[in-house]
Design a protein around this motif. Structure first.
Motif, PDB file in Angstrom:
ATOM      1  N   LYS A 104       0.605  -1.220   0.269  1.00  0.00           N
ATOM      2  CA  LYS A 104       0.119  -0.025   0.122  1.00  0.00           C
ATOM      3  C   LYS A 104       1.280   1.598  -0.036  1.00  0.00           C
ATOM      4  O   LYS A 104       2.024   1.008   0.620  1.00  0.00           O
ATOM      5  CB  LYS A 104      -0.723  -0.292   1.588  1.00  0.00           C
ATOM      6  N   PHE A 132      -2.997   3.406  -2.712  1.00  0.00           N
ATOM      7  CA  PHE A 132      -2.932   2.965  -3.998  1.00  0.00           C
ATOM      8  C   PHE A 132      -2.800   1.666  -3.651  1.00  0.00           C
ATOM      9  O   PHE A 132      -1.476   1.264  -2.372  1.00  0.00           O
ATOM     10  CB  PHE A 132      -2.407   3.519  -4.501  1.00  0.00           C
ATOM     11  N   CYS A 192      -1.918  -2.467  -3.974  1.00  0.00           N
ATOM     12  CA  CYS A 192      -1.178  -3.634  -4.978  1.00  0.00           C
ATOM     13  C   CYS A 192      -1.066  -4.902  -4.433  1.00  0.00           C
ATOM     14  O   CYS A 192      -0.065  -4.746  -3.261  1.00  0.00           O
ATOM     15  CB  CYS A 192      -1.674  -2.763  -6.960  1.00  0.00           C
ATOM     16  N   ARG A 251      -1.997   5.005 -11.723  1.00  0.00           N
ATOM     17  CA  ARG A 251      -3.278   4.496 -10.826  1.00  0.00           C
ATOM     18  C   ARG A 251      -3.897   5.884  -9.969  1.00  0.00           C
ATOM     19  O   ARG A 251      -2.785   6.597  -9.991  1.00  0.00           O
ATOM     20  CB  ARG A 251      -2.822   3.730 -10.389  1.00  0.00           C
ATOM     21  N   LEU A 272      -5.284   7.952  -7.480  1.00  0.00           N
ATOM     22  CA  LEU A 272      -5.617   8.034  -5.664  1.00  0.00           C
ATOM     23  C   LEU A 272      -6.420   7.703  -5.250  1.00  0.00           C
ATOM     24  O   LEU A 272      -8.113   8.433  -6.206  1.00  0.00           O
ATOM     25  CB  LEU A 272      -4.471   8.965  -5.463  1.00  0.00           C
TER      26      LEU A 272
END
Length: 544
Positions: free
Chosen positions: A88, A110, A112, A125, A127
């Motif tokens: 994270k 974000f 992943c 990506r 936020l």
């Protein structure tokens, strides 16, 4: 990834356990402005999920008055292919000098997996705020790079007219290579073999990591020492020289580099001393020894297919004794195996569309036995969306098929091999195929399966077999060529070991992550071994 029979090449998309270090670079774009009189002063915090909790690993510096920061501080993480590493990235506006995050304004986050980042090399990506909504127009860009010098140096050395050291014969020369250690003393890096009874030796070419020989610094001084071998260990000093890898690289196959081998004591004593022979660098080549992560960062996609055993020996799926019975928790050993392997591999496939095939069942409407059918009953499009799609298709197909037999592996292996063979026409390291077969028992078509595996060993393909239930899995161990080379019934040997077998029963009472580690342990080296054998570098690799 969805793959179809086509001649057009697909565009590139961004130790036993695969452990190396990955450097992550962070940039922010259009961050929320939380300061009244000036712009936000953002910093980024990295968390990793450990036992279900987010644990802080590191923080960047603070970028003052900047809504589009590019942070100089990099995050460095150990990368484990066979684990799901959840990360994270949280951005905050620094308001006080406090280290407590609740003292600072939250700008968005974000999450992943590390696998997602390295498989794309670079991702941008949106936020999100705590409520899951976008943090204004805020974006985060994360770029990954492997932290390793993967260069290796291959040297081909010889000698001419070396000093004679043996009373009744010639010398038995060998070379030792040294680099300066941190303590200022010379540190041994490599020793050649001994060449007996000659003053004009030719040593076998050898390869060492460039980091080992000169710490990756081509200008660093290295020392080469020549000795005459004595069996009692009291080797006689012939001479030495100091040089650098940059100098060694001047040697070409057509024009070798000649360096004088000097004995300092003789040089002091004798006025007309020239040298104690010549050390010849016949050739010096620096190349890259590519790793699994190099191929992934270069854009190689892992193409995942599942093959599921629906033979009668599994038992009636309505009965709790059946291996296909889905318990009240919504799982069974088949589903556990699919989740364990699939959740790792899906990060390395850009569209996450996976073919799921069944074998050993009678299918409606004519109830003929099939050994390679789409479990979604759509032979033209057997693809399932993500691991969840495989699980849904599996559960949905159970009531509509009749478990039968026999247990034939070769049709499904040959099915995936056809696609792997087609991928080789691209002549790039862009696709590698992984077939997961989950089965409850003894293989009926052993000769055909052995032949299929031997042929598949020439292709960009690996086979993972998970044995469920308590059957005798001796035949599966036979296919897994860890202890011996697998041969087909015609006697042809497998080019490499591509089968990894594990019995699920060994993992029933351990964390589910343990199964993934065991099943995927050999995969990174199988991928590297194949592409190296084919002399295929990563798609976007730099020259050495």
């Amino acid at each position: 990834m969805a793959y179809t029979m086509t001649a057009a090449p697909a565009p590139p998309v961004g130790s036993q356990y695969c452990v190396c270090k990955v450097e992550l670079s962070i940039c922010g774009q259009n961050l929320l402005d939380r300061d009244v009189t000036s712009k936000s002063d953002p910093f980024c915090v990295l968390f990793m999920e450990v036992n279900g909790k987010w644990v802080e690993l590191d923080r960047t510096e603070t970028a003052v008055n900047n809504l589009n920061p590019a942070f100089a501080k990099k995050f460095i993480i150990d990368y484990h292919f066979e684990e799901v590493q959840k990360l994270k990235f949280a951005l905050f506006d620094q308001d006080k000098s406090s280290t407590q995050l609740y003292e600072h304004d939250f700008l968005g986050e974000f999450s992943c997996t590390l696998g997602t980042i390295v498989s794309s090399k670079k991702i941008t990506r949106t936020l999100l705020l705590g409520n899951g909504k976008p943090a204004g127009k805020g974006m985060i860009t994360i770029a990954a790079q492997e932290l390793s010098d993967n260069r290796v140096i291959t040297l081909s050395m010889a000698g001419r007219k070396l000093d004679k050291k043996d009373l009744f014969g010639k010398s038995d020369p060998f070379l030792e290579f040294y680099k300066p250690g941190d303590d200022g003393k010379w540190m041994l890096v490599h020793r050649t073999e001994v060449i007996k009874y000659t003053l004009d030796p030719v040593w076998k070419p050898f390869t060492v990591p460039l980091v080992s020989l000169c710490d990756g610094d081509l200008e660093k001084l290295i020392k080469v020492v020549c000795y005459d071998y004595d069996s009692d260990g009291g080797h006689d000093f012939i001479g030495e020289l100091q040089t650098s890898v940059a100098r060694l690289c001047e040697a070409q196959d057509a024009s070798p580099l000649e360096l004088e081998c000097i004995n300092p004591k003789k040089q002091k004593k004798k006025k007309n001393y020239k040298n104690s022979g010549i050390i010849i660098v016949k050739s010096c080549k620096i190349t890259r020894d590519f790793s699994f992560l190099d191929y992934i960062l270069g854009g190689c996609q892992l193409m995942f297919t599942v093959g599921i055993d629906f033979t009668a020996s599994n038992g009636n799926p309505q009965e709790p004794s059946s291996l296909h019975y889905i318990n009240p928790l919504g799982t069974n050993e088949y589903l556990s195996a699919i989740w364990a392997v699939g959740q790792i591999i899906q990060d390395y496939d850009s569209d996450k569309m996976f073919p799921a095939l069944g074998f050993g069942a009678q299918l409606p409407p004519d109830w003929k036995v099939s050994h390679e059918f789409a479990i979604n009953f759509n032979p033209r499009n057997p693809f399932c969306s993500g691991v969840e799609g495989i699980v849904q298709a599996y559960s949905a197909c159970l009531p509509h098929i009749r478990f039968y037999g026999p247990t034939n592996f070769s049709p499904i292996i040959n099915h995936v091999a056809r696609f792997a063979a087609q991928a080789t026409q691209q002549e790039t390291a862009s696709q590698y195929f992984i077939l997961l077969i989950i089965t409850d028992g003894v293989i009926s078509d052993m000769d055909e399966t052995r032949h299929a595996v031997v042929q598949a060993s020439k292709l960009p393909m690996s086979i993972i077999i998970v044995g469920v239930g308590n059957a005798d899995f001796a035949a599966m161990e036979f296919l897994d060529g860890d202890s011996r080379v697998l041969r087909s019934h015609t006697g042809e040997e497998a080019v490499r070991d591509i089968v990894q077998f594990v019995p699920f029963r060994n993992f029933r009472n351990v964390p589910k992550e343990t199964l993934a580690k065991a099943v995927l342990a050999e995969l990174p080296q199988q991928v590297v071994q194949y592409f190296k054998h084919q002399n295929l570098p990563p798609i976007n690799s730099e020259p050495a």
